[in-house]
Design an enzyme around this catalytic site. Structure first.
Site, PDB file in Angstrom:
ATOM      1  N   MET A  18       0.858  -1.181   0.000  1.00  0.00           N
ATOM      2  CA  MET A  18       0.000   0.000   0.000  1.00  0.00           C
ATOM      3  C   MET A  18       0.895   1.233   0.000  1.00  0.00           C
ATOM      4  O   MET A  18       1.903   1.270   0.695  1.00  0.00           O
ATOM      5  CB  MET A  18      -0.884   0.011   1.242  1.00  0.00           C
ATOM      6  CG  MET A  18      -1.715   1.254   1.387  1.00  0.00           C
ATOM      7  SD  MET A  18      -2.531   1.263   2.999  1.00  0.00           S
ATOM      8  CE  MET A  18      -3.193   2.915   2.981  1.00  0.00           C
ATOM      9  N   ASP A  20       0.487   5.811  -0.842  1.00  0.00           N
ATOM     10  CA  ASP A  20      -0.230   6.985  -0.345  1.00  0.00           C
ATOM     11  C   ASP A  20      -1.734   6.942  -0.584  1.00  0.00           C
ATOM     12  O   ASP A  20      -2.199   6.398  -1.575  1.00  0.00           O
ATOM     13  CB  ASP A  20       0.365   8.260  -0.943  1.00  0.00           C
ATOM     14  CG  ASP A  20       0.349   8.286  -2.462  1.00  0.00           C
ATOM     15  OD1 ASP A  20       0.745   7.279  -3.067  1.00  0.00           O
ATOM     16  OD2 ASP A  20      -0.051   9.304  -3.025  1.00  0.00           O
TER      17      ASP A  20
END
Length: 181
Positions: A18, A20
């Site tokens: 993951m 931003d």
């Protein structure tokens, strides 16, 4: 299986890489978090937009991917972007896609069903094709998309190419099309 290094209160997807957050918003009373995500690996690559919702910012529901590299304008990833609320109360997302030559293109995504408070399905397409400098010029409104749509627009053009780029006129545009002369 115990996962001692997972955060207790900060959002993270159940697995994989993951990056931003992009386009966090409240829509019809539901918190939405969109984020760069690799659905296939715990390493950067295959950039899509994950999507999760919450009613309390502590408990999150994972939804199907909102944006997935799937067409010529974003086949090499759905990168940074933002969401905005439109005057009619619906939402739209502007994001950067990368084509097969890794040229950055500005894209628009709209909900397939704007009445769905969970915004589970999205329709995305390219709105601004790259121009000049061998495709190394990026024009974006993603910094302040609400202003660009509703008020006093500020268009940012970044030239990373070696050629001079001259934009003689830029006709005011809507979410339907961009006119560049």
């Amino acid at each position: 299986m115990a996962q001692p290094y997972r955060t207790a209160y900060h959002f993270q997807p159940p697995r994989n890489w993951m990056n931003d957050p992009n386009g966090p918003m409240i829509y019809k009373g539901i918190y939405h978090l969109f984020y760069q995500y690799n659905p296939e690996s715990a390493e950067m690559g295959n950039i899509a937009w994950g999507h999760s919702t919450s009613t309390d910012l502590l408990n999150w529901t994972i939804h199907p991917l909102a944006l997935l590299p799937s067409d010529s304008y974003d086949i090499n990833g759905c990168w940074s972007g933002s969401a905005t609320m439109l005057q009619d109360g619906t939402t739209a997302m502007l994001y950067t896609g990368r084509d097969s030559q890794k040229v950055q293109l500005q894209n628009l995504a709209v909900p397939k069903d704007p009445s769905d408070p969970y915004l589970v399905e999205w329709i995305d397409h390219s709105i601004v094709e790259s121009f000049g400098g061998g495709g190394k010029v990026c024009m974006t409104t993603r910094v302040y998309p609400t202003l660009a749509i509703n008020d006093d627009a500020h268009i940012f053009v970044f030239n990373n190419g070696s050629q001079h780029v001259d934009i003689s006129t830029l006709t005011a545009w809507s979410l339907k099309q961009a006119n560049i002369n």
